[in-house]
Design a protein around this motif. Structure first.
Motif, short mmCIF file in Angstrom:
data_model
loop_
_atom_site.label_atom_id
_atom_site.label_comp_id
_atom_site.label_asym_id
_atom_site.label_seq_id
_atom_site.Cartn_x
_atom_site.Cartn_y
_atom_site.Cartn_z
N THR A 1 4.85 16.75 6.94
CA THR A 1 6.03 15.94 7.29
C THR A 1 5.74 14.46 7.49
N ARG A 2 4.48 14.04 7.30
CA ARG A 2 4.12 12.65 7.57
C ARG A 2 3.30 12.09 6.41
N THR A 3 3.45 10.79 6.17
CA THR A 3 2.59 10.13 5.20
C THR A 3 1.21 9.92 5.81
N GLU A 4 0.25 9.50 5.00
CA GLU A 4 -1.10 9.27 5.50
C GLU A 4 -1.13 8.21 6.59
N TYR A 5 -0.35 7.16 6.44
CA TYR A 5 -0.38 6.07 7.42
C TYR A 5 0.37 6.44 8.69
N SER B 1 10.82 -7.21 5.71
CA SER B 1 11.40 -8.26 4.86
C SER B 1 10.59 -8.48 3.59
N LEU B 2 9.26 -8.26 3.67
CA LEU B 2 8.40 -8.49 2.51
C LEU B 2 8.19 -7.24 1.67
N GLN B 3 8.86 -6.13 2.08
CA GLN B 3 8.76 -4.85 1.37
C GLN B 3 7.32 -4.31 1.35
N LEU B 4 6.63 -4.51 2.47
CA LEU B 4 5.30 -3.95 2.64
C LEU B 4 5.41 -2.62 3.38
N ASN B 5 4.28 -1.94 3.57
CA ASN B 5 4.30 -0.64 4.21
C ASN B 5 4.29 -0.81 5.73
N PRO C 1 -8.38 -8.22 2.16
CA PRO C 1 -7.84 -6.88 2.44
C PRO C 1 -6.42 -6.78 1.90
N SER C 2 -5.77 -5.68 2.16
CA SER C 2 -4.38 -5.49 1.74
C SER C 2 -3.46 -6.51 2.40
N CYS D 1 0.84 -1.20 0.00
CA CYS D 1 0.00 0.00 0.00
C CYS D 1 0.88 1.25 0.00
N ASP D 2 0.70 2.08 -1.00
CA ASP D 2 1.44 3.33 -1.13
C ASP D 2 0.59 4.45 -0.55
N PRO D 3 1.06 5.15 0.47
CA PRO D 3 0.23 6.21 1.06
C PRO D 3 -0.14 7.31 0.08
N ALA D 4 0.68 7.51 -0.93
CA ALA D 4 0.37 8.52 -1.94
C ALA D 4 -0.83 8.11 -2.80
#
Length: 394
Positions: free
Chosen positions: A23-27, A78-82, A181-182, A6-9
């Motif tokens: 200064t912060r992402t949505e998550y 490790s899984l390159q998730l958010n 879900p994600s 999931c990309d916050p953008a």
């Protein structure tokens, strides 16, 4: 991050649009809102297995949530998730739990049988969507869709249909369309299971209800006990039991984490999802390997029989259910016994209407359930004693 993370953008947004934080992402913003919420703070005095007053070192809903977040972030990296989304979901996943753990939830669900029942996952969503009162422009925390989706781990179809009416295409839709879900939400589900199995072993032994000898019947744990003794023979001495337990649990946790990473990466390689939507249309991808899955089921069965159904735990939780049922009855009969803002919600006809039934009795029952579910163990006991004059679970 991987393309299926999931990309916050690219978030599906918030129920009430807000300008991005500088200064912060949505998550990250979601996580911060959760940490500062009243419901999150109350978790420190809510039961996991043992009541808060039974010992200072037993897990609470708060410490459990922190452990889930730690495990989740480690696997996500490790899984390159958010990682930030995983942390936000993990910290909020239990904010809707009642006092007194699953016993309190079962009692409240029984009380609400004629009014739509009670689900703690749905209650967690109610809290972040409606019940927190921190902002002048809206109720709740106004979290992103992806965090809210992860919080709603389970949902009965009738409740999903109600959510879909209130929010078409929202967090209830996947339960109606049988989608997933994600990956971040799937990961939190499994990290929750890993965390509570491990810390319930620890708390069970600390309480004296479980012994290391009993745990030799659990292959998932015992292989690491044997391995630990082989590497550290001095831990066989009786006074070293705590070190032996901790090291065996640590190794068990590590093995489960590595197993999830390997099994999930294998499933991802086979499915080749190109984005988050592709993940939703596939079978669950975050998983144990077959052998670890079977061993984890055996551990859960052991804990159910020897800890959760232990006569001492059952007796305590039986009394806890009496507290919940009698509080529910008292508040239904005399709503004025509740805090003023909950009394106000029963008669209020403003922005909260969508969150409450129109029928007066059902509306009162839902507000009573919200009030009780938000209580800590000790506040529920104090309220019960104030109203009934009885002192239980001292």
């Amino acid at each position: 991050m991987a393309p299926y993370a999931c990309d916050p953008a690219l978030s599906r947004g918030r129920r009430y649009p807000q300008a991005p934080a500088p200064t912060r992402t949505e998550y990250q913003r979601d996580r911060d809102r959760i940490v500062h919420s009243s419901a999150f703070r109350r978790l420190v005095y809510k039961t996991q297995v043992f009541l808060n007053h039974e010992g200072d070192l037993f897990r609470t809903r708060l410490t459990h949530s922190l452990e889930v977040a730690q495990l989740g972030r480690s696997i996500a990296r490790s899984l390159q998730l958010n990682e930030d989304l995983v942390e936000a979901i993990a910290l909020a996943h239990d904010v809707g739990h009642t006092p007194f753990g699953h016993a309190g939830q079962d009692a409240l669900n029984d009380c609400m049988a004629d009014f739509g029942g009670f689900e703690h996952n749905l209650q967690s969503l109610r809290i972040v969507d409606h019940l927190e009162e921190r902002y002048p422009e809206f109720d709740g925390l106004n979290l992103s869709f992806e965090t809210r989706e992860g919080i709603l781990k389970h949902c009965a179809r009738r409740h999903a249909e109600q959510l879909e009416l209130q929010e078409p295409g929202g967090v209830g839709q996947r339960f109606l369309q049988h989608q997933q879900p994600s990956l971040e939400a799937q990961l939190c589900n499994l990290a929750d299971e890993i965390a509570y199995n491990a810390h319930d072993i620890d708390d069970g032994v600390r309480s004296g209800l479980l012994t290391l000898d009993q745990l030799q019947a659990v292959p998932l744990f015992d292989q690491f006990r044997v391995q630990t003794l082989a590497d550290h023979p001095q831990l066989a001495e009786s006074h070293q039991g705590r070190r032996l337990l901790y090291e065996a649990i640590r190794r068990m946790l590590s093995s489960q984490v590595y197993d999830v990473i390997a099994a999930t990466q294998s499933a991802l390689n086979a499915a080749q999802p190109q984005d988050v939507q592709a993940v939703r249309n596939l079978a669950p991808l975050v998983q144990f390997g077959a052998e670890m899955r079977d061993e984890s089921k055996a551990l859960k069965a052991f804990l159910l029989q020897h800890l959760y159904r232990h006569p001492q735990v059952a007796d305590t939780m039986g009394q806890a259910q009496v507290v919940v049922r009698e509080l529910f009855s008292a508040y239904m009969n005399v709503p004025g016994e509740m805090a003023e803002r909950y009394q106000h919600r029963i008669s209020h006809t403003g922005v909260e209407d969508a969150a409450l039934p129109a029928d007066p009795q059902a509306r009162t029952a839902r507000v009573v359930a919200d009030y009780i579910a938000g209580m800590t163990d000790r506040f529920a006991l104090h309220e019960h004693e104030r109203i009934t004059g009885q002192r239980l679970l001292t």
